[in-house]
Scaffold this motif. Structure first.
Motif, mmCIF file in Angstrom:
data_model
loop_
_atom_site.group_PDB
_atom_site.id
_atom_site.type_symbol
_atom_site.label_atom_id
_atom_site.label_comp_id
_atom_site.label_asym_id
_atom_site.label_seq_id
_atom_site.Cartn_x
_atom_site.Cartn_y
_atom_site.Cartn_z
ATOM 1 N N ASN A 38 0.819 -1.211 0.000
ATOM 2 C CA ASN A 38 0.000 0.000 0.000
ATOM 3 C C ASN A 38 0.851 1.259 0.000
ATOM 4 O OD1 ASN A 38 -2.399 -1.461 0.047
ATOM 5 N ND2 ASN A 38 -2.427 -1.567 2.286
ATOM 6 N N ARG A 39 2.135 1.118 0.334
ATOM 7 C CA ARG A 39 3.030 2.278 0.335
ATOM 8 C C ARG A 39 3.589 2.573 -1.053
ATOM 9 N NH1 ARG A 39 4.406 -0.176 5.343
ATOM 10 N NH2 ARG A 39 5.992 -1.425 4.306
ATOM 11 N N ASP A 40 3.421 1.634 -1.997
ATOM 12 C CA ASP A 40 3.858 1.883 -3.369
ATOM 13 C C ASP A 40 2.876 2.831 -4.045
ATOM 14 O OD1 ASP A 40 5.952 0.145 -3.039
ATOM 15 O OD2 ASP A 40 4.894 -1.581 -3.875
ATOM 16 N N GLN A 41 3.398 3.899 -4.649
ATOM 17 C CA GLN A 41 2.561 4.904 -5.285
ATOM 18 C C GLN A 41 2.436 4.628 -6.780
ATOM 19 O OE1 GLN A 41 0.954 7.265 -3.367
ATOM 20 N NE2 GLN A 41 1.861 6.027 -1.729
ATOM 21 N N TRP A 42 1.221 4.814 -7.321
ATOM 22 C CA TRP A 42 0.943 4.579 -8.734
ATOM 23 C C TRP A 42 0.327 5.833 -9.346
ATOM 24 C CZ3 TRP A 42 1.670 -0.147 -11.373
ATOM 25 C CH2 TRP A 42 2.117 -1.207 -10.578
ATOM 26 N N GLY A 43 0.665 6.079 -10.600
ATOM 27 C CA GLY A 43 0.106 7.226 -11.306
ATOM 28 C C GLY A 43 -0.337 6.856 -12.708
ATOM 29 N N PHE A 44 -1.446 7.455 -13.153
ATOM 30 C CA PHE A 44 -1.975 7.234 -14.505
ATOM 31 C C PHE A 44 -1.939 8.562 -15.243
ATOM 32 C CE2 PHE A 44 -5.326 7.191 -17.675
ATOM 33 C CZ PHE A 44 -5.167 5.957 -18.283
ATOM 34 N N VAL A 45 -1.216 8.593 -16.373
ATOM 35 C CA VAL A 45 -1.052 9.827 -17.145
ATOM 36 C C VAL A 45 -1.691 9.646 -18.516
ATOM 37 C CG1 VAL A 45 0.580 11.503 -18.072
ATOM 38 C CG2 VAL A 45 1.117 10.287 -15.960
ATOM 39 N N SER A 46 -2.487 10.622 -18.950
ATOM 40 C CA SER A 46 -3.115 10.546 -20.265
ATOM 41 C C SER A 46 -3.517 11.940 -20.721
ATOM 42 C CB SER A 46 -4.345 9.639 -20.210
ATOM 43 O OG SER A 46 -4.999 9.604 -21.474
ATOM 44 N N ILE A 57 5.893 9.841 -6.563
ATOM 45 C CA ILE A 57 5.847 8.482 -7.107
ATOM 46 C C ILE A 57 7.251 7.975 -7.425
ATOM 47 C CG2 ILE A 57 4.981 7.045 -9.002
ATOM 48 C CD1 ILE A 57 2.643 8.988 -9.231
ATOM 49 N N PHE A 58 8.059 8.845 -8.030
ATOM 50 C CA PHE A 58 9.363 8.410 -8.527
ATOM 51 C C PHE A 58 10.487 8.569 -7.511
ATOM 52 C CE2 PHE A 58 7.174 9.329 -12.552
ATOM 53 C CZ PHE A 58 7.393 8.125 -13.189
ATOM 54 N N LYS A 59 10.342 9.505 -6.600
ATOM 55 C CA LYS A 59 11.441 9.792 -5.681
ATOM 56 C C LYS A 59 11.647 8.634 -4.728
ATOM 57 C CE LYS A 59 13.281 13.330 -2.587
ATOM 58 N NZ LYS A 59 13.031 14.633 -1.943
#
Length: 349
Positions: free
Chosen positions: A37-45, A128-130
């Protein structure tokens, strides 16, 4: 073009859901449930993506539409509303998912070229990336490292207590009401002290060995093994080693991740490296501490070897390195030096 191959490797039942209207939602849920649950996800469009709309239409999204659907603004609106609805369904169930839409026509690439041109994207994506930092922000490796460290320190304390005052453990004074704080600690550690008696001649070596063993075991159990071609020492992947605190000069110097100077000492790149360290500890290092017979001096020698080797590597080298092997080899060199500097009475290994 063959998604079932990849999805089969992650355990997703592709044949069961491939024709279902909830296919994308079920795929999202499967992937998110596999991770932390600590992993962050992002959706870009983009708000209008002709490539996505073409796939959307090929999947039968506009079936029965007299106007043909995806060739007009109405089709774009249907695609966009369905995309938003699907993503909102996911974000309601998983708090670690967020979206970023670029206003206009286009198709995002894996390089995120278009997204990086947008104001606010870097701030949105930074979380998300850091790479997460030790203690300042929890990662899966932090509690494992602290647990391993505390167990190792507990063994050092127990073995040292057994070495200094073994009679206190069985003393009847511990049963009296008025006992000192030191006696209270000894009473609590009595079972561990009894079991640690065999390590009383080398408490620091035993503590380091236990902490390293636990840390490496937790890393392998939680993240598994990488392909031997990627890690010939039969260990985890490079990203996992970085997460668990490998010595990375770039991150130490540029990102000020100083903690890597310590965590890398307890990190082995794989099973083969761990076995070499185990042999060195049992064959040489424990006898070095026993012959020195001074835990404070031995601890100072360990600290000097630990930080000097890591600092030199961080300043003059590139790439990344697990420092446990360098630390143990440094102690071996110290033993060789003491062998030639002292009388034959002290048989340093």
């Amino acid at each position: 073009w063959n998604p079932w191959t990849i999805l089969g490797n992650i355990g997703f039942k592709y044949s069961e859901w491939k024709y279902d209207t909830q296919y994308s939602t079920k795929l999202w849920e499967h992937v998110l449930k596999r991770g932390s649950n600590r992993d962050q996800w992002g959706f870009v469009s983009h708000t209008s993506d002709e490539t996505s709309q073409a796939y959307f239409q090929a999947m039968g999204a506009y079936y029965g539409d007299d106007d043909g659907g995806g060739d007009d603004d109405g089709g774009q609106s249907i695609w966009y509303s369905n995309t938003i609805y699907s993503l909102n369904t996911i974000m309601e169930k998983f708090r670690n998912v967020d979206t970023f839409f670029i206003d206009g026509d286009g198709h995002c690439t894996l390089g995120l070229y278009y997204a990086l041109q947008e104001d606010g994207f870097e701030d949105w994506a930074s979380g998300i990336f850091k790479e997460q930092r030790l203690l300042m922000r929890s990662t899966s490796s932090v509690p494992l490292f602290l647990m391993s460290l505390f167990v190792g320190l507990g063994l050092v304390l127990a073995a040292s207590t057994a070495k200094r005052a073994p009679s206190d453990v069985k003393s009847d004074n511990l049963l009296e009401r008025d006992i000192t704080p030191k006696q209270k600690v000894i009473k609590m550690l009595a079972p561990l002290i009894s079991a640690s008696g065999r390590f009383k001649s080398c408490p620091i070596t035993a503590g380091y060995f236990v902490a390293t063993s636990l840390y490496v075991l937790c890393m392998l159990l939680s993240n598994g093994f990488a392909n031997p071609l990627n890690n010939p020492s039969l260990g985890s992947s490079a990203s996992t080693l970085s997460l668990f605190g490998i010595n990375n000069p770039t991150l130490i110097v540029n990102e000020k991740q100083i903690y890597r100077l310590v965590t890398s000492i307890f990190l082995c790149s794989g099973v083969l490296t761990y076995l070499m360290i185990l042999h060195s500890i049992l064959r040489y290092v424990r006898h070095l501490e026993r012959i020195m017979d001074n835990s404070k001096v031995f601890a100072m020698a360990c600290a000097v070897i630990m930080f000097s080797s890591n600092l030199i590597y961080a300043l003059v080298s590139e790439g990344a390195s697990c420092s446990s092997m360098a630390f143990v080899l440094g102690l071996n060199c110290f033993s060789i030096g003491m062998h030639y500097k002292t009388s034959p009475l002290y048989e340093f290994p």
